[in-house]
Design a protein around this motif. Sequence first.
Motif, PDB file in Angstrom:
ATOM      1  N   ALA A 204      58.459  13.639  -0.580  1.00 25.66           N
ATOM      2  CA  ALA A 204      58.830  12.360   0.014  1.00 25.66           C
ATOM      3  C   ALA A 204      57.672  11.667   0.722  1.00 25.66           C
ATOM      4  O   ALA A 204      57.597  10.451   0.762  1.00 25.66           O
ATOM      5  N   SER A 205      56.758  12.435   1.317  1.00 30.28           N
ATOM      6  CA  SER A 205      55.667  11.799   2.061  1.00 30.28           C
ATOM      7  C   SER A 205      54.535  11.408   1.126  1.00 30.28           C
ATOM      8  O   SER A 205      54.456  11.836  -0.014  1.00 30.28           O
ATOM      9  N   SER A 206      53.634  10.596   1.626  1.00 28.96           N
ATOM     10  CA  SER A 206      52.498  10.170   0.816  1.00 28.96           C
ATOM     11  C   SER A 206      51.207  10.686   1.429  1.00 28.96           C
ATOM     12  O   SER A 206      51.191  11.240   2.519  1.00 28.96           O
ATOM     13  N   GLY A 207      50.139  10.481   0.708  1.00 33.54           N
ATOM     14  CA  GLY A 207      48.830  10.866   1.204  1.00 33.54           C
ATOM     15  C   GLY A 207      47.793   9.878   0.716  1.00 33.54           C
ATOM     16  O   GLY A 207      48.118   8.859   0.113  1.00 33.54           O
ATOM     17  N   TRP A 208      46.551  10.182   1.007  1.00 30.63           N
ATOM     18  CA  TRP A 208      45.428   9.348   0.602  1.00 30.63           C
ATOM     19  C   TRP A 208      44.398  10.212  -0.097  1.00 30.63           C
ATOM     20  O   TRP A 208      44.069  11.295   0.373  1.00 30.63           O
ATOM     21  N   GLU A 209      43.880   9.737  -1.219  1.00 29.56           N
ATOM     22  CA  GLU A 209      42.774  10.398  -1.892  1.00 29.56           C
ATOM     23  C   GLU A 209      41.517   9.603  -1.558  1.00 29.56           C
ATOM     24  O   GLU A 209      41.452   8.396  -1.806  1.00 29.56           O
ATOM     25  N   VAL A 210      40.541  10.289  -0.971  1.00 29.53           N
ATOM     26  CA  VAL A 210      39.329   9.624  -0.495  1.00 29.53           C
ATOM     27  C   VAL A 210      38.118  10.262  -1.157  1.00 29.53           C
ATOM     28  O   VAL A 210      37.980  11.486  -1.152  1.00 29.53           O
ATOM     29  N   GLU A 211      37.236   9.449  -1.719  1.00 33.24           N
ATOM     30  CA  GLU A 211      35.974   9.934  -2.271  1.00 33.24           C
ATOM     31  C   GLU A 211      34.876   9.709  -1.243  1.00 33.24           C
ATOM     32  O   GLU A 211      34.756   8.611  -0.689  1.00 33.24           O
ATOM     33  N   VAL A 212      34.100  10.767  -1.001  1.00 28.28           N
ATOM     34  CA  VAL A 212      33.068  10.733   0.045  1.00 28.28           C
ATOM     35  C   VAL A 212      31.699  10.976  -0.580  1.00 28.28           C
ATOM     36  O   VAL A 212      31.483  11.983  -1.251  1.00 28.28           O
TER      37      VAL A 212
END
Length: 100
Positions: A57-65
């Motif tokens: 149900a929850s979301s997240g973030w994909e981050v490129e560093v």
Amino acid sequence: MKRLAALLLVPALVLSATPRRPRRGGPVSTAAEAKAIAEREVGGTAVHAHRIPLNGASSGWEVEVHMPNEDRGWRCVIDSDTHMVHTKERIPNPKTGRKR
């Protein structure tokens, strides 16, 4: 009496003029927040972030560093609810978007 009222009003004016701090509670709601979390975790420069489904149900973030002076960068998945890095993996170093 007027002096007392004026003295009581001064602290309220000072408090209303101070800048607000970033929100601490609630889910990570912006790409900028997600990028800041990823940068603190791995020490590079976050160049791209987008929202992804995570934990049902929850979301997240994909981050490129981008990691300066290294061959490889990081892909971090940030959990929106906990404000923590869920997973991280090495990837080819993403471009920063700056002209050289």
